[in-house]
Design a protein around this motif. Structure first.
Motif, PDB file in Angstrom:
ATOM      1  N   ASP A   1      51.918  34.005  49.268  1.00  0.00           N
ATOM      2  CA  ASP A   1      53.195  34.071  49.993  1.00  0.00           C
ATOM      3  C   ASP A   1      52.878  34.283  51.461  1.00  0.00           C
ATOM      4  O   ASP A   1      51.973  35.053  51.802  1.00  0.00           O
ATOM      5  N   ASP A   2      53.606  33.598  52.359  1.00  0.00           N
ATOM      6  CA  ASP A   2      53.316  33.735  53.787  1.00  0.00           C
ATOM      7  C   ASP A   2      54.018  34.921  54.434  1.00  0.00           C
ATOM      8  O   ASP A   2      53.947  35.105  55.648  1.00  0.00           O
ATOM      9  N   GLN A   3      54.673  35.745  53.624  1.00  0.00           N
ATOM     10  CA  GLN A   3      55.339  36.934  54.155  1.00  0.00           C
ATOM     11  C   GLN A   3      54.606  38.185  53.679  1.00  0.00           C
ATOM     12  O   GLN A   3      54.657  38.559  52.517  1.00  0.00           O
ATOM     13  N   GLN A   4      53.929  38.840  54.623  1.00  0.00           N
ATOM     14  CA  GLN A   4      53.101  39.999  54.294  1.00  0.00           C
ATOM     15  C   GLN A   4      53.909  41.139  53.687  1.00  0.00           C
ATOM     16  O   GLN A   4      53.418  41.872  52.823  1.00  0.00           O
ATOM     17  N   LEU A   5      55.153  41.323  54.150  1.00  0.00           N
ATOM     18  CA  LEU A   5      55.975  42.409  53.615  1.00  0.00           C
ATOM     19  C   LEU A   5      56.187  42.246  52.110  1.00  0.00           C
ATOM     20  O   LEU A   5      56.211  43.225  51.363  1.00  0.00           O
ATOM     21  N   ILE A   6      56.345  40.999  51.667  1.00  0.00           N
ATOM     22  CA  ILE A   6      56.513  40.728  50.243  1.00  0.00           C
ATOM     23  C   ILE A   6      55.192  40.911  49.505  1.00  0.00           C
ATOM     24  O   ILE A   6      55.133  41.542  48.440  1.00  0.00           O
TER      25      ILE A   6
ATOM     26  N   LEU B   1      54.330  43.568  46.457  1.00  0.00           N
ATOM     27  CA  LEU B   1      53.989  42.976  45.170  1.00  0.00           C
ATOM     28  C   LEU B   1      52.597  43.418  44.707  1.00  0.00           C
ATOM     29  O   LEU B   1      52.391  43.772  43.545  1.00  0.00           O
ATOM     30  N   GLU B   2      51.646  43.417  45.633  1.00  0.00           N
ATOM     31  CA  GLU B   2      50.269  43.809  45.291  1.00  0.00           C
ATOM     32  C   GLU B   2      50.212  45.250  44.791  1.00  0.00           C
ATOM     33  O   GLU B   2      49.592  45.546  43.769  1.00  0.00           O
TER      34      GLU B   2
ATOM     35  N   LEU C   1      50.562  48.714  37.852  1.00  0.00           N
ATOM     36  CA  LEU C   1      50.812  48.373  36.449  1.00  0.00           C
ATOM     37  C   LEU C   1      49.525  48.045  35.690  1.00  0.00           C
ATOM     38  O   LEU C   1      49.551  47.827  34.471  1.00  0.00           O
ATOM     39  N   GLY C   2      48.398  47.993  36.405  1.00  0.00           N
ATOM     40  CA  GLY C   2      47.119  47.779  35.734  1.00  0.00           C
ATOM     41  C   GLY C   2      46.555  46.383  35.841  1.00  0.00           C
ATOM     42  O   GLY C   2      45.548  46.065  35.198  1.00  0.00           O
ATOM     43  N   TYR C   3      47.164  45.541  36.655  1.00  0.00           N
ATOM     44  CA  TYR C   3      46.648  44.184  36.847  1.00  0.00           C
ATOM     45  C   TYR C   3      45.606  44.169  37.964  1.00  0.00           C
ATOM     46  O   TYR C   3      45.640  44.995  38.886  1.00  0.00           O
ATOM     47  N   SER C   4      44.703  43.210  37.902  1.00  0.00           N
ATOM     48  CA  SER C   4      43.781  42.954  39.004  1.00  0.00           C
ATOM     49  C   SER C   4      44.448  41.909  39.895  1.00  0.00           C
ATOM     50  O   SER C   4      44.774  40.813  39.428  1.00  0.00           O
ATOM     51  N   VAL C   5      44.662  42.254  41.156  1.00  0.00           N
ATOM     52  CA  VAL C   5      45.490  41.410  42.027  1.00  0.00           C
ATOM     53  C   VAL C   5      44.740  41.005  43.287  1.00  0.00           C
ATOM     54  O   VAL C   5      44.080  41.836  43.930  1.00  0.00           O
ATOM     55  N   LYS C   6      44.851  39.739  43.649  1.00  0.00           N
ATOM     56  CA  LYS C   6      44.390  39.261  44.953  1.00  0.00           C
ATOM     57  C   LYS C   6      45.533  38.489  45.594  1.00  0.00           C
ATOM     58  O   LYS C   6      46.354  37.871  44.907  1.00  0.00           O
TER      59      LYS C   6
ATOM     60  N   ASN D   1      61.193  45.520  39.036  1.00  0.00           N
ATOM     61  CA  ASN D   1      61.144  45.684  37.581  1.00  0.00           C
ATOM     62  C   ASN D   1      61.416  44.374  36.857  1.00  0.00           C
ATOM     63  O   ASN D   1      60.854  44.106  35.796  1.00  0.00           O
ATOM     64  N   GLU D   2      62.286  43.540  37.412  1.00  0.00           N
ATOM     65  CA  GLU D   2      62.508  42.230  36.799  1.00  0.00           C
ATOM     66  C   GLU D   2      61.256  41.373  36.896  1.00  0.00           C
ATOM     67  O   GLU D   2      60.911  40.651  35.958  1.00  0.00           O
ATOM     68  N   VAL D   3      60.556  41.470  38.036  1.00  0.00           N
ATOM     69  CA  VAL D   3      59.286  40.750  38.189  1.00  0.00           C
ATOM     70  C   VAL D   3      58.309  41.185  37.095  1.00  0.00           C
ATOM     71  O   VAL D   3      57.635  40.367  36.471  1.00  0.00           O
ATOM     72  N   SER D   4      58.257  42.512  36.854  1.00  0.00           N
ATOM     73  CA  SER D   4      57.348  43.048  35.833  1.00  0.00           C
ATOM     74  C   SER D   4      57.643  42.468  34.457  1.00  0.00           C
ATOM     75  O   SER D   4      56.737  42.073  33.724  1.00  0.00           O
TER      76      SER D   4
END
Length: 388
Positions: A8-13, A17-18, A24-29, A107-110
């Motif tokens: 996503d090109d919006q850092q605030l988002i 999200l990260e 929640l226990g995910y590995s995120v990049k 929470n909906e994203v989750s």
């Protein structure tokens, strides 16, 4: 551990999200553009890719198409403010697994991610994320402050940024002589991604403080809109967000709050100020040649297209910069287009706050300043054209 790549090109988002997905226990990049995202895709080998649609240089649909050509079985979830029906259908035609429309809650994203990846209940939505919303757009808000240490409602500002992911508040210290600067620095401490402080060493007036804040925020390309709000929060945050929603669903360049008394609205003013306000507004309407009910409301939101035109040059008055903004809109677009590009939206709530910096004596000076504005933007400009 399931791996998620967010593009996503919006850092605030991205930052919100990260943090949420990591908790929640995910590995995120994360990547803030399509090209970098595709590069990470090769090395990270994610189980799920979350991608925005409207990105510069390479769109989300192009990213999806490239990924599917390389690895068709990878799960893809679109998170976007683009609600165009054809775009959504194009996404599913390319093989995406879900399309999430902003704004929506974390929470909906989750829940949607859990459904796609088949995660177990131990990764159910966190209570800490309840009520936190990913905005459709990224919004910068300038809040001018002069000697506000006793009136600054720090908790309200913190609660708002915690719940509304996509907002960045920029407090401008306008040469305060009290402890305002330290209060603001403490407010932003540890929250620099969502709250910043711009310090003006000398007091230049509210108009100059807002101008400096807007120009500062305008350097952040992720911001779709920039507005300003009074530090005393006489305009409610809910009302301000309503202005943003109007902007996001229209072709307006400016959406301005209006403190109009009407049924269902909580609008209070001091009686003396109310009479003076009506008189001044009548003069303003004659100068502008546009029938606005309330140019001076301290809650406005603007499209990034007009930032430079409206704020590049200093304002000629300290208190009436709002009128100058409308005069500059008229000068740049012409009267007819300017009227069509400006929306005046009634507020549901506006409360006069004690300790206002505008005295009755200042109110008298305003009439003279209005004459100065009329000359500067109308007669003076006309004379320049005639001499040329």
């Amino acid at each position: 551990m399931k791996r998620i790549l967010a593009i996503d090109d919006q850092q605030l988002i991205l930052l919100s999200l990260e943090k949420h997905l990591t908790d929640l226990g995910y590995s995120v990049k994360c990547a803030d553009n399509g090209k970098e995202g595709l590069s990470l895709f090769e090395t990270f080998s994610p189980d799920l890719v979350i991608v925005d649609i409207n990105m510069d240089e390479m769109s989300g649909l192009e990213v999806i198409k490239t990924i599917k050509e390389k690895k068709s079985e990878v799960k893809i979830l679109v998170l976007s403010g683009n609600n165009d029906e054809d775009t959504i259908i194009d996404g599913f035609d390319l093989g995406i697994d879900d399309y999430m429309k902003k704004p929506l809650s974390l929470n909906e994203v989750s829940v949607r991610i859990g459904r796609i990846l088949g995660v177990k209940y131990e990764r159910s939505p966190s209570k800490d994320s309840k009520g936190k919303i990913l905005q459709r757009n990224c919004i910068g808000v300038v809040i001018p402050c002069y000697n506000e240490e006793k009136r600054l409602l720090s908790k309200e500002f913190i609660d708002f940024t915690n719940s509304n992911l996509g907002y960045h508040l920029c407090f401008v210290n306008d040469g305060s002589t009290d402890n305002t600067l330290n209060v603001l620095l403490e407010l932003s401490k540890g929250r620099e991604d969502n709250i910043s402080v711009y310090n003006c060493e000398k007091n230049g007036g509210k108009g100059e403080a807002v101008r400096q804040g807007v120009l500062h925020l305008a350097q952040d390309k992720q911001l779709d809109y920039i507005g300003y709000l009074d530090a005393d929060l006489s305009t409610d945050f809910k009302d301000f967000d309503d202005l943003v929603q109007t902007m996001a669903t229209s072709d307006f360049k400016i959406v301005s709050g209006s403190r109009m008394s009407r049924m269902g609205a909580d609008i209070t003013k001091e009686s003396a100020r109310k009479i003076i306000s009506k008189t001044i507004n009548l003069i303003i309407r004659n100068i502008l040649g546009m029938s606005f009910n309330d140019t001076q409301c301290g809650a406005k939101i603007m499209d990034k297209e007009v930032f430079n035109e409206l704020f590049e040059e200093k304002f000629i008055t300290r208190w009436l910069f709002d009128v100058e903004i409308f005069m500059r809109m008229r000068k740049f677009y012409g009267k007819k287009k300017a009227i069509s590009y400006i929306c005046e939206q009634p507020l549901k709530r506006w409360i006069h706050a004690d300790g206002s910096k505008l005295s009755m004596k200042d109110s008298v000076k305003i009439v003279g300043q209005l004459g100065h504005i009329a000359y500067h933007y109308s007669f003076r400009a006309r004379n320049k054209v005639q001499k040329a």
